[in-house]
Scaffold this motif. Structure first.
Motif, short mmCIF file in Angstrom:
data_model
loop_
_atom_site.label_atom_id
_atom_site.label_comp_id
_atom_site.label_asym_id
_atom_site.label_seq_id
_atom_site.Cartn_x
_atom_site.Cartn_y
_atom_site.Cartn_z
N CYS A 1 -1.12 -59.76 15.20
CA CYS A 1 -1.54 -59.45 13.83
C CYS A 1 -3.06 -59.52 13.67
N SER A 2 -3.74 -60.14 14.67
CA SER A 2 -5.19 -60.16 14.61
C SER A 2 -5.81 -58.98 15.36
N ILE B 1 -6.44 -55.93 14.56
CA ILE B 1 -7.43 -55.13 13.82
C ILE B 1 -8.79 -55.84 13.70
N PRO B 2 -8.81 -57.08 13.15
CA PRO B 2 -10.11 -57.75 13.09
C PRO B 2 -10.76 -57.87 14.46
N LEU B 3 -9.94 -58.09 15.49
CA LEU B 3 -10.50 -58.21 16.82
C LEU B 3 -11.09 -56.88 17.29
N LEU C 1 -12.18 -54.39 15.43
CA LEU C 1 -13.39 -54.10 14.66
C LEU C 1 -14.56 -54.98 15.12
N GLY C 2 -14.24 -56.24 15.39
CA GLY C 2 -15.29 -57.15 15.85
C GLY C 2 -15.88 -56.71 17.18
N PHE C 3 -15.03 -56.23 18.07
CA PHE C 3 -15.49 -55.75 19.38
C PHE C 3 -16.33 -54.49 19.21
N LYS D 1 -4.03 -48.27 11.80
CA LYS D 1 -5.07 -48.42 10.78
C LYS D 1 -6.45 -48.07 11.33
N MET E 1 -13.03 -58.22 6.74
CA MET E 1 -14.08 -58.14 7.75
C MET E 1 -15.45 -58.58 7.21
N MET F 1 -12.75 -62.78 13.42
CA MET F 1 -12.08 -61.92 14.39
C MET F 1 -10.62 -62.30 14.60
N THR G 1 -7.12 -63.65 12.27
CA THR G 1 -6.52 -64.09 11.01
C THR G 1 -5.40 -65.07 11.31
#
Lengths: 346, 78
Positions: free
Chosen positions: A116-117, A119-121, A123-125, A317, B43, B48, B50
């Motif tokens: 579930c992480s 996406i943030p991962l 984007l962060g990369f 997404k 974001m 990085m 959740t």
């Protein structure tokens, strides 16, 4: 808390696992004779009959797998406390393509990460300028090389199979990531990803004491073993049932070495199935016992664990559909190659 | 105090939200709790992994579900 009581609680946290370790070893060591004693002497069952052997298998395997699982997950929890997505990103920044793929795949094994992480991962990369191919090596290796799967493979098939699994998973993650990088699929990333500026995530991790890391180990056991134990028991029960009652070469014609189409078929069946490693491996062990070849079974398992629809829907997404299809295609081909390779050499 | 729980809707994010609400209620803490599910909003906090717990704009916990005791300790700083 005053200083004295703090020291006591710290000591207790370090000493308890150290005291439990010999207890663990004694139970593990005497599990086999204890099972035999229980079956043969206490229950007085006839050795060799289907029911006896099925029960013996079940009574021995369940505590064995759970013991191994608890120990390994505890250690994995401690090791993972030294890693974080932020540190991994820092390590991957500015790495050349192939080196980046190798490093990302290795870090994918140890970095704590839940799908579930994703996406943030991702984007962060991207934000840190890490190439998409390298990011994908991480995203592939992380679920594919699963600690629960390693423990189960080790306890049901031995260390060689566990190593084969880890190495194949790594190779697929490295190569699939590298291919995705080479294909230059940037135009299939959703447009907003490159338009948004989020600023850099801070790389500063939480400062942990060693006792916190041990606590992380306990938490990992509570979370993971607490979640998978039922699947392990059910899977072994199915295995035990099949152990005595399903004919030996039941799967040989369908999933045996001679049936070349078995590998692609396993992958096609495996991709839509979404199960956790704990549920799938006891089933795989039955398949192998009943005549499926290792390569085919491995391909099936990897397709089930490594490629999941929920994760692809999450990735939708940030990625356009052609990207996701390409990704799934590359993965499927990679897994099939591994399957063919092991059918050939084993 | 303004508390935000960041998460796209995974089970862990939901349990963090639930736990935070429980802690706030149990200890009679004056706070508004909002759940942030929009990924671009999430974001902005430079995380990085959740779920994450944000108090008055500062990221206090990220990437895991803490214990109730830890949430209480974090909130007591404010």
């Amino acid at each position: 808390m005053n200083m004295a009581s703090q020291t006591i609680s710290i000591n207790r946290k370090v000493i308890t696992p150290l005291l439990l370790l010999p207890v663990w070893y004694i139970i593990y060591h005497f599990l086999k004779p204890a099972t035999d004693w229980l079956i043969d002497d206490v229950f007085g069952m006839t050795a060799g009959s289907h029911l006896t052997e099925a029960l013996r298998f079940f009574i021995f395997e369940v505590p064995k797998v759970l013991l191994l699982l608890t120990l390994i997950i505890f250690l994995v929890g401690i090791v993972r406390s030294y890693f974080s997505p932020e540190k991994t990103r820092k390590a991957l920044e500015g790495k050349s393509l192939f080196t980046g793929n190798v490093l990302a795949s290795l870090l994918g094994i140890v970095t704590p990460f839940c799908s579930c992480s994703a996406i943030p991962l991702f984007l962060g990369f991207v934000e840190a300028g890490i190439p998409i191919g390298v990011t994908f090596s991480f995203l592939i290796a992380s679920p594919m090389i699963n600690e629960v799967a390693i423990v189960l493979l080790f306890s049901m098939f031995g260390w060689k199979t566990a190593v084969i699994y880890v190495v194949s998973g790594l190779v697929i993650a490295i190569i699939a990531g590298w291919v995705i990088g080479r294909l230059n699929l940037r135009h299939w990333v959703q447009d907003w990803v490159y338009q948004s500026q989020f600023g850099n995530a801070d790389t500063e991790g939480e400062k942990l004491k060693f006792t916190d890391r041990i606590q992380d180990g306990y938490n990992a056991v509570k979370e993971i073993v607490g979640k998978v134990w039922l699947y392990v028991v059910l899977g072994i029960a199915v295995g035990a049932g099949a152990h005595g009652y399903v004919p030996e070469d039941f799967m040989a014609s369908l999933m045996g070495k001679s049936a070349w189409y078995s590998v692609p078929l396993s992958v096609i069946i495996g991709v839509p199935l979404y199960s956790n490693a704990a549920g799938i491996i006891p089933i795989v062990s039955v398949l192998i016992e009943k005549g499926a070849s290792l390569g085919t079974a491995l391909a099936f398992m990897m397709a089930v664990i490594g490629l999941s629809f929920p994760e692809m829907i999450i990735l939708k997404k940030v990625l356009k559909l052609p990207f996701i299809l390409t990704f799934a295609g590359i993965m499927a081909v990679g897994i099939m190659l591994v399957g063919f390779l092991f059918n050939l050499i084993m | 105090m303004e508390i935000k729980v960041l998460g796209t809707g995974c089970p862990k994010c939901k349990s963090l939200e639930k736990l935070t609400r429980e802690v706030v209620e149990k200890n009679g803490i004056q706070a508004t709790i909002t759940k942030v599910e929009d990924i671009t909003e999430i974001m902005k906090y430079h995380i990085m992994a959740t779920p994450a717990l944000v108090v008055n704009g500062k990221v206090e916990i990220k990437g895991r579900v803490p214990s109730a005791a830890e949430i209480k300790e974090v909130l007591s700083k404010y």
